[in-house]
Design a protein around this motif. Structure first.
Motif, short mmCIF file in Angstrom:
data_model
loop_
_atom_site.label_atom_id
_atom_site.label_comp_id
_atom_site.label_asym_id
_atom_site.label_seq_id
_atom_site.Cartn_x
_atom_site.Cartn_y
_atom_site.Cartn_z
N TRP A 190 -3.91 -3.76 4.26
CA TRP A 190 -2.85 -3.23 3.72
C TRP A 190 -2.38 -3.00 3.01
O TRP A 190 -2.23 -1.91 2.67
CB TRP A 190 -1.69 -3.90 4.72
CG TRP A 190 -0.52 -4.79 4.95
CD1 TRP A 190 -0.66 -6.18 5.18
CD2 TRP A 190 -0.02 -4.99 4.09
NE1 TRP A 190 -0.41 -7.47 5.01
CE2 TRP A 190 0.28 -6.48 4.34
CE3 TRP A 190 1.16 -4.01 2.99
CZ2 TRP A 190 1.37 -6.98 3.29
CZ3 TRP A 190 1.96 -4.74 2.65
CH2 TRP A 190 2.55 -6.02 1.83
N VAL A 191 -2.84 -4.11 2.04
CA VAL A 191 -2.46 -5.12 0.77
C VAL A 191 -3.20 -3.70 -0.58
O VAL A 191 -3.21 -3.08 -0.70
CB VAL A 191 -2.59 -6.03 1.03
CG1 VAL A 191 -2.30 -6.87 -1.51
CG2 VAL A 191 -1.38 -6.48 0.87
N SER A 193 -4.72 -1.12 0.39
CA SER A 193 -4.26 0.88 0.68
C SER A 193 -3.10 0.87 0.18
O SER A 193 -3.02 2.10 -0.57
CB SER A 193 -4.01 0.46 2.79
OG SER A 193 -5.45 0.32 3.28
N GLU A 194 -1.84 -0.61 0.32
CA GLU A 194 -0.83 -0.03 -0.49
C GLU A 194 -1.04 0.17 -2.01
O GLU A 194 -0.28 1.09 -2.66
CB GLU A 194 0.31 -0.75 0.45
CG GLU A 194 1.44 -1.16 -0.51
CD GLU A 194 2.55 0.16 0.34
OE1 GLU A 194 3.54 0.80 -0.77
OE2 GLU A 194 1.90 0.97 1.59
N ALA A 197 -2.68 3.60 -2.64
CA ALA A 197 -1.56 4.27 -2.43
C ALA A 197 -0.63 4.20 -3.62
O ALA A 197 -0.04 5.48 -4.36
CB ALA A 197 -0.91 4.47 -1.36
N SER A 198 -0.46 3.55 -4.75
CA SER A 198 0.51 2.83 -5.73
C SER A 198 0.42 3.24 -6.96
O SER A 198 0.85 2.87 -8.16
CB SER A 198 0.70 1.57 -5.51
OG SER A 198 1.72 1.49 -3.90
N GLY A 249 0.69 -10.39 -0.35
CA GLY A 249 1.53 -9.07 -0.25
C GLY A 249 2.69 -8.41 -0.72
O GLY A 249 3.35 -7.82 -0.31
N LEU A 251 3.94 -6.66 -3.60
CA LEU A 251 3.52 -5.26 -4.52
C LEU A 251 4.89 -5.97 -4.76
O LEU A 251 4.10 -5.04 -6.81
CB LEU A 251 3.24 -4.39 -3.75
CG LEU A 251 1.92 -4.18 -2.66
CD1 LEU A 251 1.12 -4.07 -4.08
CD2 LEU A 251 2.02 -4.57 -2.46
N LYS A 308 6.17 3.74 -6.31
CA LYS A 308 6.08 3.73 -4.72
C LYS A 308 5.36 4.56 -4.83
O LYS A 308 4.84 6.10 -5.46
CB LYS A 308 7.35 4.27 -4.49
CG LYS A 308 8.21 2.97 -5.15
CD LYS A 308 8.38 0.96 -3.99
CE LYS A 308 9.00 0.15 -4.65
NZ LYS A 308 8.62 -0.61 -3.58
N PRO A 309 4.78 4.99 -3.17
CA PRO A 309 3.48 6.32 -3.11
C PRO A 309 4.86 7.17 -2.56
O PRO A 309 3.64 8.26 -3.24
CB PRO A 309 3.05 5.40 -1.29
CG PRO A 309 2.99 3.95 -2.08
CD PRO A 309 4.13 3.58 -2.53
N ARG A 312 4.21 9.39 -5.64
CA ARG A 312 3.22 10.06 -6.15
C ARG A 312 3.02 10.22 -7.35
O ARG A 312 2.75 11.24 -8.43
CB ARG A 312 1.33 9.41 -5.58
CG ARG A 312 0.75 9.55 -6.27
CD ARG A 312 -0.13 8.50 -4.81
NE ARG A 312 -1.84 8.74 -5.71
CZ ARG A 312 -2.36 7.87 -5.95
NH1 ARG A 312 -2.33 6.77 -6.04
NH2 ARG A 312 -3.29 8.35 -6.13
#
Length: 342
Positions: A190-191, A193-194, A197-198, A249, A251, A308-309, A312
């Motif tokens: 998840w880290v 992927s995040e 996306a960031s 994790g 962020l 933040k995604p 984006r």
């Protein structure tokens, strides 16, 4: 038989510059980086002319030499010729055999993604495959470093060769006598992927030669300029903090570490930032970015922004309207690899 090899480019997340001598020899360097799915490629194939042929396909430059001749060094093909010469010297008793050596890359030289060193790694990996050389990951990376820094006398650090060889998220330690420790990180899915996306990657459109910047950094250490040395100390510590943020994790802490590292890096040498970089940085912060840095030595190339995604789309639209180029990417775990086509 045709041999192909590729090695991944990298994002410098923290600590870049502390892997450069003499700082790492005196104080110990710390770097946090991650490889992405953009690559440098090398191809070895039989020479139809019976000579040694070299070609950088992406820049349209080629040379052919008699195998007994010593090609002039330098120029657009210096990496190809340098790797070939070292492999012949160390593993083929100095004998150059007829071979066609070709390369191309997903990123231009001076991009800040470690493209030159990554190309050397891809070439070394191709020769390892072609001649079945008994070299492991550390040996491939160290040989690539020696070819670039000692044989070709190109200024730079050590992180790029090890990132390209090992792949993935790595916390690296650099010490005197070329001692390097690569610590692969187990980053949670998840880290991973995040973070994808960031992060927004933006090419300024300006490729820069990193050698002058790196020479200035080294000179500042030799001359004992405390502002530069203190900045490098902070960069090394921020690499540790970046590692902890990734593993936990966190962020938000990762973004603040990225920004703090960029502010410290700008104090290492005068040419690391410039009006173009500062203009793009202001634009990005006005459209949702909350952290920024230049990947690599500085002065141009790719810039890394974190947002933040949900911010984006607005950020990428603003950057695209400014010019330059956005680069879509994913992180990759695989390092340098090679294969044969019979």
């Amino acid at each position: 038989m045709i041999v192909r090899a590729r090695a991944p480019l990298r994002l410098g997340l923290a600590g870049g510059g502390t892997d450069v001598s003499p700082y790492c020899d005196v104080y110990g360097g710390r770097v946090m980086n991650a490889t992405i799915d953009k690559y440098a490629y090398a191809i070895l194939s039989p020479s139809e002319s019976g000579q040694c042929e070299f070609a950088a396909l992406d820049v349209g430059v080629s040379e052919t030499h008699a195998c007994g001749a010593i090609p002039e060094q330098g120029g657009a093909l210096q990496l190809l010729k340098g790797v070939h010469a070292r492999i012949c010297r160390d593993f083929l008793s100095g004998e150059a055999r007829p071979l066609k050596v070709q390369t191309f890359s997903d990123a231009p030289p001076g991009s800040g993604l470690g493209s030159s060193s990554t190309m050397v790694v891809a070439l070394v990996q191709a020769f390892v495959e072609h001649y079945s050389l008994p070299l492991g990951e550390y040996e491939v990376a160290h040989l690539a470093y020696e070819i670039e820094r000692t044989d070709l006398k190109l200024a730079g650090g050590k992180q790029d060769q090890y990132a390209a060889t090992f792949g993935g998220f790595n916390f690296m330690e650099f010490y005197a006598d070329d001692r390097v420790i690569v610590n692969p990180l187990r980053v949670k899915d998840w880290v991973w992927s995040e973070l994808e996306a960031s992060i927004v990657l933006y090419f300024t459109g300006v490729s820069r030669a990193s050698a002058d910047i790196i020479d200035q950094q080294a000179k500042n250490v030799v001359e004992g300029k405390q502002t530069s040395i203190d900045a490098m100390h902070r960069l090394a510590q921020e690499a540790v903090e970046m590692k902890e943020s990734l593993l936990r994790g966190d962020l938000d802490r990762l973004a603040s570490t990225l920004q703090a590292g960029w502010e410290a890096k700008k104090k290492m040498a005068n040419s690391i930032t410039n009006p173009l970089i500062e203009e793009v940085e202001r634009l990005a912060f006005a459209h949702g970015a909350h952290a920024a840095k230049v990947s690599g030595a500085g002065g141009g190339g790719f810039m890394i922004f974190m947002c933040k995604p949900e911010k984006r789309i607005g950020l990428t639209r603003a950057l695209a309207a400014h010019g330059g180029r956005l680069l879509d990417f994913h992180f990759t775990q695989q390092g340098a690899t090679s294969w044969r086509i019979m």
